[in-house]
Structures are given as C-alpha cells and as structure tokens.
Write an enzyme that holds these catalytic residues in place. Structure first.
Site, short mmCIF file in Angstrom:
data_model
loop_
_atom_site.label_atom_id
_atom_site.label_comp_id
_atom_site.label_asym_id
_atom_site.label_seq_id
_atom_site.Cartn_x
_atom_site.Cartn_y
_atom_site.Cartn_z
CE1 TYR A 161 76.83 47.01 41.77
CE2 TYR A 161 75.05 46.46 40.28
CZ TYR A 161 75.85 47.41 40.89
OH TYR A 161 75.64 48.73 40.66
CE LYS A 168 73.40 51.24 40.01
NZ LYS A 168 73.25 52.71 40.11
#
Length: 273
Positions: A161, A168
């Site tokens: 990720y 995020k």
C-alpha cells in the site's frame, strides 16, 4: 418514505460500477436522494471516456448534473460548487472518493518516493478533502454530512500500500480536525475504512488476492465484505441516522482491524502442520 427523500448531495470520484462510491450512491438512490456528480476531465473531448462511463451509470437514475473536475485546480472546484448552488441552493451531503499516487511511486518503497510524486499524491488524496470541505460548508445545511473513504493502511503497515498508506493516515487525521472546525456549524464529517474490494484502485495494490484470503481467514466474521456492506454503512454515515457521529473512522472490514494475532484455530493448524 426513504431516508433521503427531498435530500440532495454531491458525489466526487465514481470511476465505474465497481467503485465503493457507486455502492454507496446506489443506496442513496434507493432512499430517494437527488445527486450531482463529478468525473475526471477527458483528455480528448472527441472521445469523452470518463464522462460516458459516469453517464451510463447515473443518467438512468435521473442525474441532472455531471461535471468534469480536476481537484488540483481551484477553478474546477469553484465551477462545480457554483453549479450545484445554482441548481440546488443548499445540499445535505457530500461524498469524497478521490485518491491517486503515480504508479512508480506507489509500487516502490516509501523511502524511494519522488518529491513530486509525494506532493501530487498528498494533493489529490488529502488536500482535495480540505478544499471540498471548505466549499461544502457554504452550501451544506445544518445537519449536513461529509464522508470520505479510507483504508486500514492509514493506521497499520500494509505491504504494497506504501505511499497511499501515508496519504490515508493524513486523510483520517484531517477528518478529525475538520470535524472539530465544522461541528459548530452543524456539519458532520467521517471516514469509512473498508476492507478489500475489487475496485479500480485495489488493482494497483500488490498481492490483492492474498489479502482477500487473509481477511476471510483472520477477521472475526471469517468472511470478506461485499459492496452491499459498504454501501449500507456509507448511506448510514451520510444520513440522519448518524446525527451524533462525527470525526469517526468507521471500519467495514468484518472486524479484521481489531485482530492482533491469528484466530486460535489458525494457530492450532499452523502448530500441527
């Protein structure tokens, strides 16, 4: 009478019918909402692929507003909100489903992210929420709700990720600060952290199939989530049902995020292997 009868809103970021934003939008429509939409500007006006993809989904629902919007351009955002204000006056909700990182920066280790790639990732994935919230407060009714989409990679390390996890994390922190600042005006804002779903965004994450199997094996509910699960949760957070909820990062992941070790039966299987 549906929960959104007479209510109007604005949705940013539907890429196709597999988007989490579309799963939420379908639930909003089921409850009677009227919605304006944005899409990425098309590079070739003669072949409006982005517009056509969105139009195919929302035109049958009676959508009146479908506007191109590059969130890195203030003039695009200003035009969107001015159009929505002219058409609707005030609105009741805003859904922010926007994230991006250049593929070379997303695929590589975070220590190797380029300066320009990092700035662009943060601008599109995080600053866009601030810019949208700033404009939203001018037309959101008291009791209005803003929702953005996150993922567990903003809280914990999810291999693959990478830089999007950093984005995020910043996004979720932005939600808390915005909740504090918008709250006195009666506006709520939350993020929804969904488990893995097969979307356009997830296709860029490495070992996605392995991740799906991991969630099915390790989550308390022992199953993967569905678009329906996320759609219902998103609709709840944008509705009056969540009138006392703001600044939250609401997980829809079959409980996976609470686990600190594999379930007992999995540990026993490993011990016997």
């Amino acid at each position: 009478m549906g929960l959104f009868e007479g209510k109007k809103g604005l949705v940013f970021g539907i890429a196709n019918d597999h988007s989490i934003a579309w799963a939420i939008t379908e639930k909003l429509y089921d409850e009677g909402a009227e919605i304006a939409f944005t899409h990425l500007p098309d590079k070739d006006p003669e072949r409006p692929r982005m517009e056509r993809r969105l139009r195919k989904l929302v035109e049958p629902k009676g959508a009146k507003i479908m506007l191109p919007c590059d969130v890195t351009k203030d003039e695009d955002l200003d035009r969107v909100f001015e159009t929505v204000k002219q058409e609707y006056g005030e609105i009741d909700f805003v859904l922010h489903s926007i994230a991006y990182a250049p593929m070379d920066d997303l695929k590589g280790p975070v220590y190797n992210v380029s300066r320009d790639g990092f700035k662009l990732s943060m601008e599109i994935s995080v600053y866009s929420l601030l810019a949208i919230a700033n404009r939203s407060k001018e037309i959101l009714k008291p009791g209005g709700s803003i929702l953005t989409l996150s993922y567990l990679g903003g809280e914990k390390v999810i291999p693959g990720y990478n830089v999007m996890g950093i984005c995020k994390s910043a996004l979720e922190n932005s939600v808390m600060y915005l909740a504090n600042e918008l709250g006195p005006e009666g506006i709520r804002i939350n993020s929804l952290s969904a488990g893995p779903l097969k979307t356009l965004s997830s296709s860029a994450v490495g070992e996605f199939d392995m991740m799906m199997k991991l969630y099915q094996t390790m989550s308390p509910l022992r199953k993967n989530i569905t678009p329906e699960d996320v759609g219902k949760a998103g609709m709840y957070l944008l509705s009056d049902l969540s009138s006392g909820v703001s600044g939250e990062n609401h997980h829809v992941d079959s409980g996976y995020h609470i686990m600190g070790a594999p379930p007992i039966e999995l540990q026993q299987q490993q011990a016997e292997a």
